[in-house]
Design an enzyme around this catalytic site. Structure first.
Site, PDB file in Angstrom:
ATOM      1  N   ASP A  73       4.222 -23.004  10.605  1.00  0.00           N
ATOM      2  CA  ASP A  73       4.156 -24.100  11.584  1.00  0.00           C
ATOM      3  C   ASP A  73       4.136 -25.444  10.873  1.00  0.00           C
ATOM      4  O   ASP A  73       3.448 -26.378  11.299  1.00  0.00           O
ATOM      5  CB  ASP A  73       2.883 -23.917  12.442  1.00  0.00           C
ATOM      6  CG  ASP A  73       2.841 -24.839  13.644  1.00  0.00           C
ATOM      7  OD1 ASP A  73       1.717 -25.166  14.095  1.00  0.00           O
ATOM      8  OD2 ASP A  73       3.921 -25.257  14.138  1.00  0.00           O
ATOM      9  N   LYS A 117      10.358 -27.751   9.961  1.00  0.00           N
ATOM     10  CA  LYS A 117      11.459 -26.826  10.282  1.00  0.00           C
ATOM     11  C   LYS A 117      12.434 -26.650   9.120  1.00  0.00           C
ATOM     12  O   LYS A 117      12.934 -25.567   8.882  1.00  0.00           O
ATOM     13  CB  LYS A 117      12.187 -27.333  11.523  1.00  0.00           C
ATOM     14  CG  LYS A 117      12.700 -28.773  11.380  1.00  0.00           C
ATOM     15  CD  LYS A 117      13.193 -29.321  12.693  1.00  0.00           C
ATOM     16  CE  LYS A 117      13.725 -30.742  12.501  1.00  0.00           C
ATOM     17  NZ  LYS A 117      14.217 -31.324  13.757  1.00  0.00           N
ATOM     18  N   ASP A 131       6.215 -20.934  14.706  1.00  0.00           N
ATOM     19  CA  ASP A 131       6.234 -21.819  15.859  1.00  0.00           C
ATOM     20  C   ASP A 131       7.519 -22.664  15.824  1.00  0.00           C
ATOM     21  O   ASP A 131       8.134 -22.852  14.777  1.00  0.00           O
ATOM     22  CB  ASP A 131       5.003 -22.743  15.826  1.00  0.00           C
ATOM     23  CG  ASP A 131       4.842 -23.538  17.112  1.00  0.00           C
ATOM     24  OD1 ASP A 131       4.169 -24.590  17.080  1.00  0.00           O
ATOM     25  OD2 ASP A 131       5.396 -23.121  18.149  1.00  0.00           O
ATOM     26  N   ASN A 132       7.956 -23.168  16.959  1.00  0.00           N
ATOM     27  CA  ASN A 132       9.005 -24.203  17.053  1.00  0.00           C
ATOM     28  C   ASN A 132      10.395 -23.793  16.606  1.00  0.00           C
ATOM     29  O   ASN A 132      11.195 -24.646  16.209  1.00  0.00           O
ATOM     30  CB  ASN A 132       8.620 -25.445  16.245  1.00  0.00           C
ATOM     31  CG  ASN A 132       7.224 -25.908  16.548  1.00  0.00           C
ATOM     32  OD1 ASN A 132       6.355 -25.838  15.684  1.00  0.00           O
ATOM     33  ND2 ASN A 132       6.977 -26.364  17.752  1.00  0.00           N
ATOM     34  N   GLU A 165       3.890 -27.423  23.469  1.00  0.00           N
ATOM     35  CA  GLU A 165       2.466 -27.662  23.716  1.00  0.00           C
ATOM     36  C   GLU A 165       2.229 -28.887  24.594  1.00  0.00           C
ATOM     37  O   GLU A 165       2.925 -29.892  24.501  1.00  0.00           O
ATOM     38  CB  GLU A 165       1.710 -27.821  22.379  1.00  0.00           C
ATOM     39  CG  GLU A 165       2.258 -28.863  21.419  1.00  0.00           C
ATOM     40  CD  GLU A 165       3.213 -28.242  20.399  1.00  0.00           C
ATOM     41  OE1 GLU A 165       3.816 -27.206  20.692  1.00  0.00           O
ATOM     42  OE2 GLU A 165       3.384 -28.833  19.329  1.00  0.00           O
TER      43      GLU A 165
END
Ligand SMILES: Cc1cc(C(=O)N2CCN(C)CC2)sc1-c1cc(O)c2nc[nH]c(=O)c2c1
Ligand SMILES: [Mg+2]
Length: 216
Positions: free
Chosen positions: A139, A142, A166-167, A196
């Site tokens: 997390d 990226k 995540d993401n 979120e």
């Protein structure tokens, strides 16, 4: 304003959350970030997916890439049995300090390593006397997901290790997603969710990527 967003979150936690009570720390962060100011914590919706994967995996050695304020660190640590070890890597020293205080307020014990993941991951075997990670929560940033996963594959994962990122769709890590979905080493699972602290709409997925390394 003189303070940073993470410091304002920390002050809110210290004001409203019960010391030693991890759930009240999570609730304090979630209420602050949904009512006062948005922040990039994994949040409660995706956090429930994180909880489920941690409980299913029952990991002993855990690595988190990207600590930020320590919200997901608390989320994970509160579910680990005594004796399990959680290490979290954060590049930003200010974030790391806030996280230490939020994690301490929750009454939990986590090792936060300050530095760049691509520098620290190759040193982990030497620095920490651990063999392999059972669970990794990704997390951080990226563009580093795929590079850091390949660094972990060198000798820090085993058949059955679980990676959760995540993401992968919002903001998005397409090279990572493609690699995990096409590599024969992985059995991948995708958990659609929402970014979120948005009351509606928004992207933000949290795929559970399981690693089944072929032991040749
Ligand atoms: C910074 C940011 C902005 C986002 C967005 O789309 N926004 C529109 C909607 N408004 C409300 C918020 C802002 S999403 C996001 C983000 C979210 C994470 O979970 C992250 N996790 C780790 N590392 C990251 O850099 C990270 C960035
Ligand atoms: Mg995130």
């Amino acid at each position: 304003s003189g303070t940073s967003r993470p410091v304002r979150i920390l002050h809110h936690v210290q004001k409203v959350a019960q010391y030693g009570d991890a759930q009240s720390v999570l609730s304090a962060v979630d209420s602050y970030c949904s009512k006062i100011e948005w922040a990039m914590n994994v949040g409660d919706l995706k956090g429930q997916i994180l909880d489920a994967v941690v409980l299913e995996t029952r990991p002993h050695y855990v690595l988190e890439l990207g600590t930020y304020c320590g919200y997901s660190t608390v989320r994970i640590a509160r579910l680990l049995p005594p004796g399990a070890r959680l290490f979290s890597i954060e590049m930003n020293p200010q974030y790391a300090q806030v996280a230490r205080e939020i994690i301490q307020h929750a009454g939990l014990d986590v090792d936060i390593l300050v530095g760049c993941t691509s520098d620290l991951i190759p040193q982990l075997k030497k620095k920490l006397d651990i063999e392999k990670f059972d669970f990794v929560f990704i997390d951080h940033w990226k563009v580093s997901y795929l590079r850091d996963t390949k660094l972990l594959e060198c000798d820090l994962l085993r058949p059955g290790s679980v990676l959760l990122a995540d993401n992968v769709t919002c903001p998005g890590a397409p090279d990572y997603l493609h690699y995990m979905r096409t590599s024969p080493r992985y059995e991948s699972q995708y958990f659609p969710s929402r970014l979120e602290y948005l009351s509606r709409g928004g992207g933000g997925a949290l795929p559970g990527i399981k690693l089944l390394l072929n032991v040749t």
